[in-house]
Motif scaffolding. Sequence first.
Motif, PDB file in Angstrom:
ATOM      1  N   TYR A 144       0.886  -1.288   0.062  1.00  0.00           N
ATOM      2  CA  TYR A 144      -0.124   0.033   0.038  1.00  0.00           C
ATOM      3  C   TYR A 144       0.872   1.408   0.109  1.00  0.00           C
ATOM      4  O   TYR A 144       1.923   1.070   0.481  1.00  0.00           O
ATOM      5  CB  TYR A 144      -0.818   0.222   1.235  1.00  0.00           C
ATOM      6  CG  TYR A 144      -1.709  -1.071   1.692  1.00  0.00           C
ATOM      7  CD1 TYR A 144      -0.795  -2.290   2.200  1.00  0.00           C
ATOM      8  CD2 TYR A 144      -2.932  -1.369   1.075  1.00  0.00           C
ATOM      9  CE1 TYR A 144      -1.647  -3.500   2.547  1.00  0.00           C
ATOM     10  CE2 TYR A 144      -3.553  -2.427   1.486  1.00  0.00           C
ATOM     11  CZ  TYR A 144      -3.047  -3.713   2.112  1.00  0.00           C
ATOM     12  OH  TYR A 144      -3.688  -4.740   2.503  1.00  0.00           O
ATOM     13  N   TYR A 194       0.335   5.383   1.043  1.00  0.00           N
ATOM     14  CA  TYR A 194      -0.249   6.160   2.026  1.00  0.00           C
ATOM     15  C   TYR A 194       0.251   7.432   1.867  1.00  0.00           C
ATOM     16  O   TYR A 194       1.571   7.743   1.883  1.00  0.00           O
ATOM     17  CB  TYR A 194      -0.480   5.736   3.309  1.00  0.00           C
ATOM     18  CG  TYR A 194      -1.755   4.786   3.617  1.00  0.00           C
ATOM     19  CD1 TYR A 194      -1.257   3.489   3.329  1.00  0.00           C
ATOM     20  CD2 TYR A 194      -2.986   5.078   4.054  1.00  0.00           C
ATOM     21  CE1 TYR A 194      -2.214   2.325   3.884  1.00  0.00           C
ATOM     22  CE2 TYR A 194      -3.862   3.941   4.032  1.00  0.00           C
ATOM     23  CZ  TYR A 194      -3.330   2.653   4.075  1.00  0.00           C
ATOM     24  OH  TYR A 194      -4.292   1.759   4.595  1.00  0.00           O
ATOM     25  N   GLN A 213       0.405  11.205   4.127  1.00  0.00           N
ATOM     26  CA  GLN A 213      -0.060  11.713   5.268  1.00  0.00           C
ATOM     27  C   GLN A 213       0.292  13.331   5.463  1.00  0.00           C
ATOM     28  O   GLN A 213       1.640  13.562   5.323  1.00  0.00           O
ATOM     29  CB  GLN A 213       0.380  10.932   6.678  1.00  0.00           C
ATOM     30  CG  GLN A 213      -0.043  11.523   7.850  1.00  0.00           C
ATOM     31  CD  GLN A 213       0.500  10.576   9.059  1.00  0.00           C
ATOM     32  OE1 GLN A 213       1.538   9.936   9.014  1.00  0.00           O
ATOM     33  NE2 GLN A 213      -0.232  10.472  10.129  1.00  0.00           N
ATOM     34  N   PRO A 232      -4.427  11.847   9.669  1.00  0.00           N
ATOM     35  CA  PRO A 232      -4.313  10.377   9.383  1.00  0.00           C
ATOM     36  C   PRO A 232      -3.885  10.177   8.216  1.00  0.00           C
ATOM     37  O   PRO A 232      -3.928  10.913   7.207  1.00  0.00           O
ATOM     38  CB  PRO A 232      -5.626   9.974   9.771  1.00  0.00           C
ATOM     39  CG  PRO A 232      -6.867  10.772   9.720  1.00  0.00           C
ATOM     40  CD  PRO A 232      -5.961  12.199   9.971  1.00  0.00           C
ATOM     41  N   PRO A 233      -3.302   9.158   7.832  1.00  0.00           N
ATOM     42  CA  PRO A 233      -2.698   8.619   6.693  1.00  0.00           C
ATOM     43  C   PRO A 233      -4.061   8.348   5.719  1.00  0.00           C
ATOM     44  O   PRO A 233      -4.967   8.052   6.001  1.00  0.00           O
ATOM     45  CB  PRO A 233      -2.075   7.299   6.588  1.00  0.00           C
ATOM     46  CG  PRO A 233      -1.798   7.146   8.158  1.00  0.00           C
ATOM     47  CD  PRO A 233      -2.866   7.873   8.878  1.00  0.00           C
ATOM     48  N   LEU A 242      -5.358   6.779   1.983  1.00  0.00           N
ATOM     49  CA  LEU A 242      -4.906   5.563   1.156  1.00  0.00           C
ATOM     50  C   LEU A 242      -4.759   5.966  -0.309  1.00  0.00           C
ATOM     51  O   LEU A 242      -5.495   7.103  -0.781  1.00  0.00           O
ATOM     52  CB  LEU A 242      -6.059   4.513   1.115  1.00  0.00           C
ATOM     53  CG  LEU A 242      -5.606   3.393   0.297  1.00  0.00           C
ATOM     54  CD1 LEU A 242      -4.398   2.412   0.619  1.00  0.00           C
ATOM     55  CD2 LEU A 242      -6.823   2.338   0.358  1.00  0.00           C
ATOM     56  N   VAL A 284      -3.435   0.345  -3.868  1.00  0.00           N
ATOM     57  CA  VAL A 284      -3.083  -0.759  -3.108  1.00  0.00           C
ATOM     58  C   VAL A 284      -2.819  -1.901  -4.287  1.00  0.00           C
ATOM     59  O   VAL A 284      -3.452  -1.975  -5.121  1.00  0.00           O
ATOM     60  CB  VAL A 284      -4.601  -1.477  -2.640  1.00  0.00           C
ATOM     61  CG1 VAL A 284      -4.234  -2.986  -2.070  1.00  0.00           C
ATOM     62  CG2 VAL A 284      -4.922  -0.609  -1.252  1.00  0.00           C
ATOM     63  N   GLU A 311      -7.132   4.966  -5.598  1.00  0.00           N
ATOM     64  CA  GLU A 311      -8.226   6.134  -4.847  1.00  0.00           C
ATOM     65  C   GLU A 311      -8.120   7.543  -5.662  1.00  0.00           C
ATOM     66  O   GLU A 311      -7.997   8.626  -5.156  1.00  0.00           O
ATOM     67  CB  GLU A 311      -7.601   6.565  -3.322  1.00  0.00           C
ATOM     68  CG  GLU A 311      -7.881   4.959  -2.440  1.00  0.00           C
ATOM     69  CD  GLU A 311      -9.438   5.060  -2.149  1.00  0.00           C
ATOM     70  OE1 GLU A 311     -10.064   5.697  -1.047  1.00  0.00           O
ATOM     71  OE2 GLU A 311     -10.100   4.207  -3.036  1.00  0.00           O
ATOM     72  N   LEU A 326       4.290  13.375   4.154  1.00  0.00           N
ATOM     73  CA  LEU A 326       5.025  12.051   4.398  1.00  0.00           C
ATOM     74  C   LEU A 326       4.234  11.084   3.684  1.00  0.00           C
ATOM     75  O   LEU A 326       3.285  10.879   3.735  1.00  0.00           O
ATOM     76  CB  LEU A 326       4.814  11.760   5.984  1.00  0.00           C
ATOM     77  CG  LEU A 326       5.572  10.615   6.641  1.00  0.00           C
ATOM     78  CD1 LEU A 326       7.161  10.729   6.616  1.00  0.00           C
ATOM     79  CD2 LEU A 326       4.966  10.187   8.164  1.00  0.00           C
ATOM     80  N   LEU A 344       4.031   7.106   3.161  1.00  0.00           N
ATOM     81  CA  LEU A 344       3.968   5.812   3.872  1.00  0.00           C
ATOM     82  C   LEU A 344       3.663   4.557   3.006  1.00  0.00           C
ATOM     83  O   LEU A 344       2.715   4.590   2.161  1.00  0.00           O
ATOM     84  CB  LEU A 344       3.192   5.730   5.057  1.00  0.00           C
ATOM     85  CG  LEU A 344       3.606   6.696   6.154  1.00  0.00           C
ATOM     86  CD1 LEU A 344       2.298   6.873   7.218  1.00  0.00           C
ATOM     87  CD2 LEU A 344       4.738   6.558   6.988  1.00  0.00           C
ATOM     88  N   PHE A 358       3.901  -1.042   8.771  1.00  0.00           N
ATOM     89  CA  PHE A 358       4.068   0.399   8.045  1.00  0.00           C
ATOM     90  C   PHE A 358       5.529   0.576   8.144  1.00  0.00           C
ATOM     91  O   PHE A 358       6.515   0.143   8.848  1.00  0.00           O
ATOM     92  CB  PHE A 358       3.574   1.448   8.596  1.00  0.00           C
ATOM     93  CG  PHE A 358       2.229   1.651   8.312  1.00  0.00           C
ATOM     94  CD1 PHE A 358       0.923   0.995   8.895  1.00  0.00           C
ATOM     95  CD2 PHE A 358       1.579   2.846   7.253  1.00  0.00           C
ATOM     96  CE1 PHE A 358      -0.140   1.055   8.693  1.00  0.00           C
ATOM     97  CE2 PHE A 358       0.334   2.958   6.893  1.00  0.00           C
ATOM     98  CZ  PHE A 358      -0.746   1.987   7.504  1.00  0.00           C
ATOM     99  N   GLY A 382       8.494   5.715   6.364  1.00  0.00           N
ATOM    100  CA  GLY A 382       8.139   6.892   5.482  1.00  0.00           C
ATOM    101  C   GLY A 382       9.025   7.775   4.898  1.00  0.00           C
ATOM    102  O   GLY A 382      10.356   7.481   5.295  1.00  0.00           O
TER     103      GLY A 382
END
Lengths: 116, 113
Positions: free
Chosen positions: A33, A35, A37, A42-43, A45, A48, A58, A88, A90, A107, A110
């Motif tokens: 994945y 992500y 941030q 919060p992270p 998405l 995937v 996404e 960041l 991730l 995870f 980052g």
Amino acid sequence: DTEVTQTPKHLVMGMTNKKSLKCEQHMGHRAMYWYKQKAKKPPELMFVYSYEKLSINESVPSRFSPECPNSSLLNLHLHALQPEDSALYLCASSQDGGAGRDYGYTFGSGTRLTVV
Amino acid sequence: KQEVTQIPAALSVPEGENLVLNCSFTDSAIYNLQWFRQDPGKGLTSLLLIQSSQREQTSGRLNASLDKSSGRSTLYIAASQPGDSATYLCAGWRYSSASKIIFGSGTRLSIRP
């Protein structure tokens, strides 16, 4: 090895540059994945990959291009980014997309990206 | 609408106190829950994963519980230490979307020496 390794840890790039972020895991996980941030959020998405195939995008702008060359490696290619893309980034992995909910995500630490 | 809520958003307590962080979710279809810790500018470190068949998990000074009927999870930290200062995130999965973990907004915890 129970880690997800991300390189580089920090990256500063201009808006006309092309760069890549790298993520690697050797846990035999088949889902990976990306992500994004932002500070104090919060992270979110982005992508995937499941069994090396892109399964979720996404609605990420095309200036972000993911690649999964093999089951251990995930790249994120960056081109013509904007200052608001500074964040960041991730990487995470799980046993597979379904098993992620049963065994959780791992995870990486980052990549701090700054676009100037 | 926030599907996973963490209250409080920030918490400051003196060293040695026991404390509880809360996570609530509005979607009854969320069933497994994972707690993470994040230090400033760093990645997420997994603390505990609670599957729907379990009610709680323990690791050292940490205990996490999950009550699906009330839509709540709690993370209990015993005998807090300054090194526990970090942001704590809870995240859950829906039955219908195993690849999409849903994060709460986090609780920023500060332990005063």
